[in-house]
Design an enzyme around this catalytic site. Structure first.
Site, PDB file in Angstrom:
ATOM      1  N   ASP A 169       0.793  -1.376   0.102  1.00  0.00           N
ATOM      2  CA  ASP A 169      -0.174   0.048  -0.108  1.00  0.00           C
ATOM      3  C   ASP A 169       0.890   1.305   0.008  1.00  0.00           C
ATOM      4  OD1 ASP A 169       0.958  -0.456   2.550  1.00  0.00           O
ATOM      5  OD2 ASP A 169      -0.805  -0.672   3.312  1.00  0.00           O
ATOM      6  N   HIS A 224      -7.623  -4.718  10.136  1.00  0.00           N
ATOM      7  CA  HIS A 224      -7.196  -4.475   8.728  1.00  0.00           C
ATOM      8  C   HIS A 224      -6.015  -5.135   8.123  1.00  0.00           C
ATOM      9  CE1 HIS A 224      -5.099  -0.337   9.708  1.00  0.00           C
ATOM     10  NE2 HIS A 224      -4.395  -0.943   9.195  1.00  0.00           N
ATOM     11  N   GLU A 279      -9.904  -1.910   5.004  1.00  0.00           N
ATOM     12  CA  GLU A 279     -10.484  -1.427   6.398  1.00  0.00           C
ATOM     13  C   GLU A 279     -11.828  -2.335   6.615  1.00  0.00           C
ATOM     14  OE1 GLU A 279      -9.229   0.129   8.483  1.00  0.00           O
ATOM     15  OE2 GLU A 279      -8.625   2.346   8.010  1.00  0.00           O
ATOM     16  N   ASN A 291      -7.948  -2.675  14.186  1.00  0.00           N
ATOM     17  CA  ASN A 291      -9.388  -3.030  13.839  1.00  0.00           C
ATOM     18  C   ASN A 291      -9.465  -3.977  13.097  1.00  0.00           C
ATOM     19  OD1 ASN A 291      -8.540  -2.090  11.459  1.00  0.00           O
ATOM     20  ND2 ASN A 291      -9.852  -0.274  11.385  1.00  0.00           N
TER      21      ASN A 291
HETATM   22  C1  GLP Z   1      -0.646   0.375   8.795  1.00  0.00           C
HETATM   23  C2  GLP Z   1      -0.488  -0.376   7.541  1.00  0.00           C
HETATM   24  C3  GLP Z   1      -0.607  -1.798   7.577  1.00  0.00           C
HETATM   25  C4  GLP Z   1      -0.007  -2.223   8.852  1.00  0.00           C
HETATM   26  C5  GLP Z   1      -0.870  -1.651  10.058  1.00  0.00           C
HETATM   27  C6  GLP Z   1      -0.117  -1.886  11.492  1.00  0.00           C
HETATM   28  O1  GLP Z   1      -2.054   0.681   8.756  1.00  0.00           O
HETATM   29  N1  GLP Z   1      -1.133  -0.038   6.259  1.00  0.00           N
HETATM   30  O2  GLP Z   1      -0.099  -2.710   6.530  1.00  0.00           O
HETATM   31  O3  GLP Z   1      -0.395  -3.777   9.149  1.00  0.00           O
HETATM   32  O4  GLP Z   1      -0.621  -0.368   9.809  1.00  0.00           O
HETATM   33  O5  GLP Z   1       0.961  -1.025  11.793  1.00  0.00           O
HETATM   34  P1  GLP Z   1       2.271  -1.513  12.888  1.00  0.00           P
HETATM   35  O6  GLP Z   1       2.776  -2.751  12.507  1.00  0.00           O
HETATM   36  O7  GLP Z   1       2.786  -0.399  12.910  1.00  0.00           O
HETATM   37  O8  GLP Z   1       1.110  -1.901  14.166  1.00  0.00           O
END
Ligand code: GLP
Length: 239
Positions: free
Chosen positions: A66, A136, A141, A134
């Protein structure tokens, strides 16, 4: 689903890192689907250490999950910048083998179609994922249908708040992103999801034990036959 529960962030990174490094060793032309966020940083450190020991990424192709809409690739909060900083500038990957959805494209619909077409013709050996609090995955989402391909998304307030930790204020967090869809994610031959900390425990429990439903995007992984869930004790605390 194979679930590996280890003691902490470092051991999660090691377990996941080993699977990825083994794949690259066996298959130097591996295609890796990569993720951003704090969860994969330890894995990238491990891969950099493997590279220093001789593992080459010169024939590896990567495809990131992404990218934010509205911040240029050179911006220090773009996911391109994150990947360069945390992995790409430390290994021998070729620039032309690095792929992202382009959040700065003028025609985002055309860009989404281009990225999905690229993913379909470039099968990933492994897709690495973190998970949002959440549920995702990527930026899919809650509520995203499982057959969605690369698309633009309006980020949920909770995701904007969670991601504000990387910015100097919540106002600076982009409101939109381009993400691989769940359908694209499930095309990978193997999927590795990593998570640590109690703040991910509910999402992990919903993913593994709740309904398989778009309300928990990560629950779609239960429809895939080669998934590793690698988490620490805290993230596993509600299982
Ligand atoms: C963002 C990214 C996701 C990731 C999520 C969790 O929203 N788009 O790909 O998995 O954050 O991030 P973290 O690993 O910092 O908790």
């Amino acid at each position: 689903m194979k679930i590996i529960i280890t003691k902490d962030y470092n051991s999660v990174s090691l377990e996941a890192g080993k699977i990825i490094a083994d794949e690259v060793e066996k298959n130097p032309r591996a295609v890796l689907g990569l993720a951003t966020g704090s969860s994969p940083i330890g894995i990238y450190r491990y891969l950099i250490a493997c590279h220093k020991e001789g593992l080459s990424f010169a024939s590896v192709t990567t495809a990131n999950l992404d990218e934010y809409v509205g911040i240029p690739a050179e911006h220090n909060q773009s996911y391109r910048y994150f990947m360069k900083d945390n992995l790409f500038s430390h290994i021998d990957i070729k620039q032309e083998n690095i792929h992202f959805p382009d959040g700065s494209a003028t025609d985002l619909d055309a860009e989404c179609a281009r990225y999905s077409a690229f993913l379909s013709k470039t099968p990933r050996s492994i897709q690495l994922l973190g998970i949002g609090a959440n549920g995702h995955i990527g930026f899919n989402e809650p509520g995203t249908p499982f057959d969605t391909e690369t698309h633009t998304v309006d980020l949920k307030e909770s995701t904007i708040r969670d991601n504000a930790r990387f910015f100097s204020s919540e106002n600076e967090v982009p409101r939109r992103a381009v993400t691989m869809g769940i359908k694209n994610i499930l095309q990978a031959k193997r999927i590795i999801l990593v998570a640590t900390d109690t703040k991910k425990a509910q999402a992990i429990a919903n993913m593994m034990k709740g309904d398989i439903s778009p309300e928990c995007p990560a629950s779609a992984l239960r429809l895939h036959d080669d998934v590793y869930i690698i988490i620490d004790k805290s993230a596993a605390s509600l299982l």
